[in-house]
Structures are given as C-alpha cells and as structure tokens.
Design an enzyme around this catalytic site. Structure first.
Site, mmCIF file in Angstrom:
data_model
loop_
_atom_site.group_PDB
_atom_site.id
_atom_site.type_symbol
_atom_site.label_atom_id
_atom_site.label_comp_id
_atom_site.label_asym_id
_atom_site.label_seq_id
_atom_site.Cartn_x
_atom_site.Cartn_y
_atom_site.Cartn_z
ATOM 1 N N ARG A 49 0.825 -1.223 0.000
ATOM 2 C CA ARG A 49 0.000 0.000 0.000
ATOM 3 C C ARG A 49 0.854 1.266 0.000
ATOM 4 O O ARG A 49 0.498 2.278 0.568
ATOM 5 C CB ARG A 49 -0.989 0.032 1.165
ATOM 6 C CG ARG A 49 -2.127 -0.973 1.086
ATOM 7 C CD ARG A 49 -2.827 -1.060 -0.237
ATOM 8 N NE ARG A 49 -3.787 -0.019 -0.532
ATOM 9 C CZ ARG A 49 -5.069 -0.067 -0.187
ATOM 10 N NH1 ARG A 49 -5.540 -1.098 0.461
ATOM 11 N NH2 ARG A 49 -5.881 0.904 -0.532
ATOM 12 N N GLY A 51 2.222 2.045 -3.196
ATOM 13 C CA GLY A 51 2.327 2.271 -4.643
ATOM 14 C C GLY A 51 3.338 1.389 -5.350
ATOM 15 O O GLY A 51 3.530 1.520 -6.567
ATOM 16 N N LEU A 52 3.981 0.488 -4.617
ATOM 17 C CA LEU A 52 5.060 -0.303 -5.232
ATOM 18 C C LEU A 52 4.521 -1.407 -6.142
ATOM 19 O O LEU A 52 5.122 -1.719 -7.180
ATOM 20 C CB LEU A 52 5.960 -0.899 -4.144
ATOM 21 C CG LEU A 52 6.681 0.129 -3.267
ATOM 22 C CD1 LEU A 52 7.495 -0.569 -2.176
ATOM 23 C CD2 LEU A 52 7.579 1.042 -4.101
ATOM 24 N N GLY A 53 3.366 -1.977 -5.771
ATOM 25 C CA GLY A 53 2.771 -2.998 -6.638
ATOM 26 C C GLY A 53 2.376 -2.395 -7.981
ATOM 27 O O GLY A 53 2.630 -2.974 -9.035
ATOM 28 N N GLU A 99 -4.187 -14.177 -14.064
ATOM 29 C CA GLU A 99 -5.245 -14.773 -13.243
ATOM 30 C C GLU A 99 -5.112 -14.220 -11.833
ATOM 31 O O GLU A 99 -4.008 -13.912 -11.388
ATOM 32 C CB GLU A 99 -5.120 -16.304 -13.160
ATOM 33 C CG GLU A 99 -5.419 -17.036 -14.450
ATOM 34 C CD GLU A 99 -4.194 -17.156 -15.327
ATOM 35 O OE1 GLU A 99 -3.067 -16.918 -14.832
ATOM 36 O OE2 GLU A 99 -4.348 -17.478 -16.520
ATOM 37 N N ASN A 113 -9.012 -12.473 -3.565
ATOM 38 C CA ASN A 113 -7.957 -11.449 -3.493
ATOM 39 C C ASN A 113 -8.453 -10.112 -4.066
ATOM 40 O O ASN A 113 -8.022 -9.676 -5.142
ATOM 41 C CB ASN A 113 -6.719 -11.948 -4.256
ATOM 42 C CG ASN A 113 -5.473 -11.138 -3.964
ATOM 43 O OD1 ASN A 113 -5.551 -10.049 -3.380
ATOM 44 N ND2 ASN A 113 -4.332 -11.641 -4.361
ATOM 45 N N TYR A 160 -5.423 -4.370 -10.441
ATOM 46 C CA TYR A 160 -5.467 -4.668 -11.884
ATOM 47 C C TYR A 160 -6.538 -3.831 -12.585
ATOM 48 O O TYR A 160 -6.315 -3.343 -13.699
ATOM 49 C CB TYR A 160 -5.715 -6.165 -12.110
ATOM 50 C CG TYR A 160 -4.683 -7.063 -11.442
ATOM 51 C CD1 TYR A 160 -3.352 -6.674 -11.348
ATOM 52 C CD2 TYR A 160 -5.033 -8.296 -10.905
ATOM 53 C CE1 TYR A 160 -2.409 -7.476 -10.731
ATOM 54 C CE2 TYR A 160 -4.097 -9.113 -10.288
ATOM 55 C CZ TYR A 160 -2.789 -8.696 -10.199
ATOM 56 O OH TYR A 160 -1.865 -9.494 -9.580
#
Ligand SMILES: CC(C)(COP(=O)(O)OP(=O)(O)OC[C@H]1O[C@@H](n2cnc3c(N)ncnc32)[C@H](O)[C@@H]1OP(=O)(O)O)[C@@H](O)C(=O)NCCC(=O)NCCS
Length: 160
Positions: A83, A85-87, A109, A114, A121
């Site tokens: 949380r 912003g790295l993802g 997938e 989740n 995404y």
C-alpha cells in the site's frame, strides 16, 4: 538494471537472489510457490525482475512472453511495504517491458479471494475476460481464478 527514482531499482533476479524472493513469497501468500518453481522460471528465462531499495528486496514479478501475449505469473510486494504504490509501479514496469517487446495483450489470473489485487489490476485497466474453476490450491482445497486482460498499445513502449 533500471533506476526508477526514490532510490528504487529494478533488476533481473539472479539465482543468488532466490532466498530473498522466497522469504517474501512465504510471508505474502498462504499458499506460496516453492523455491523450485522460482528456480525453474529462471532456468526457462521468464521475465523475473525484483524491486530493490539499497540491499533490501521489496518485491518482484515473474512473467512469460509468448508471441504477442504477455502472461503475468506472479507479482508480489513484501507485506511490510504494501500500500505504498510499489505494486502498481512493478505492474507498470512489467507492462512496459511487454509492450516495448511487441506484446499486444497482457493476461493474468487472480484469486476470487484477493480483492486487493483485483482492485490494482482494474485500476491499471484490466478487464475480466473469464473464469477458471478450481484454478488455485488453497489450504482447504481449491479456489476459482478470475482471468483478466489488458490490450497494450505500441505507444506504451518507452522512448528509448
Ligand atoms: C497485490 C499487491 C501486489 C499490491 O501491491 P501494493 O504495493 O500493496 O499495491 P499498491 O500500493 O501499488 O496499490 C495500488 C492500488 O491498488 C489497489 N489496492 C492494492 N492493494 C489493495 C488492497 N489490499 N485493498 C484494496 N485495494 C488495493 C488500490 O487502489 C491501491 O491504491 P490506493 O493505495 O491509493 O488505494 C500486494 O498486495 C501483494 O503482494 N499481495 C500478496 C501477493 C499477491 O496477492 N499478489 C497478486 C497475485 S494475483
């Protein structure tokens, strides 16, 4: 190696990094990949990149490119750094790698359980295109997967 600003660096994962990768994986997932799965992904030369700040690995992705499609196999951020912003940053790097190498569609997938990853995404423009019944193992049995896709445009390729 690619400098991303704020002291963040993206680097190809080496075999010597796999202990760090697997330590994050085990803490981030209830049903983690085995060390051997990561090792095999390196052997077959999938896109395996890790995000670092200094000597600390913060996360990684594993993707596969086949013709004009890129398939995300794993993306993960160390739970201590989620949380921030790295993802999203890692996903943008993966999408840029895919589009700049000629891929025109990105696929992934995600577990029905989740919603955080699904939200990430969707924010990046992915849309649901299908459903895979019992796709994932869980601690109790199996769980369904949602298939998501994003069209990539050549203009997403980096200038250099
Ligand atoms: C999914 C994951 C990669 C997201 O990484 P992250 O660095 O925490 O996500 P970001 O901070 O970049 O989030 C960007 C946006 O995605 C959405 N999002 C990400 N995680 C979310 C969560 N847990 N709940 C709701 N929305 C979330 C939000 O819109 C978020 O923006 P905001 O923080 O301004 O609200 C990370 O939670 C993770 O590694 N989870 C464990 C492994 C995993 O599930 N991988 C995905 C497998 S399909």
């Amino acid at each position: 190696m690619r400098a991303l600003g704020n002291g963040l660096v993206l680097k190809a994962i080496a075999k010597s990094d796999l202990d760090a990768v697997h330590a994050i994986e085990r803490r981030a997932y209830p049903v983690p990949w085995t060390y051997g799965v990561f090792f095999d992904c390196l052997v077959v030369r999938y896109d395996c990149q890790a995000l670092w700040r200094g000597d600390r690995m913060l996360g990684y992705f594993v993707g596969q490119r086949v013709l004009d499609e890129a398939h995300l196999l794993n993306v993960c951020i160390d739970p201590d750094y989620q949380r921030q912003g790295l993802g999203e940053l890692l996903m943008q790097e993966w999408l840029q790698l895919a589009s700049s190498s000629g891929c025109r569609r990105a696929l992934l997938e995600v577990r029905v359980s989740n919603p955080g990853a699904q939200a990430l995404y969707q924010r990046l423009g992915f849309e649901r295109i299908g459903y895979r019944k019992g796709y994932y193992p869980t601690l109790e049995g199996r769980e369904d997967g949602i298939v998501m896709a994003l069209s990539l445009s050549p203009s997403q390729a980096p200038a250099s």
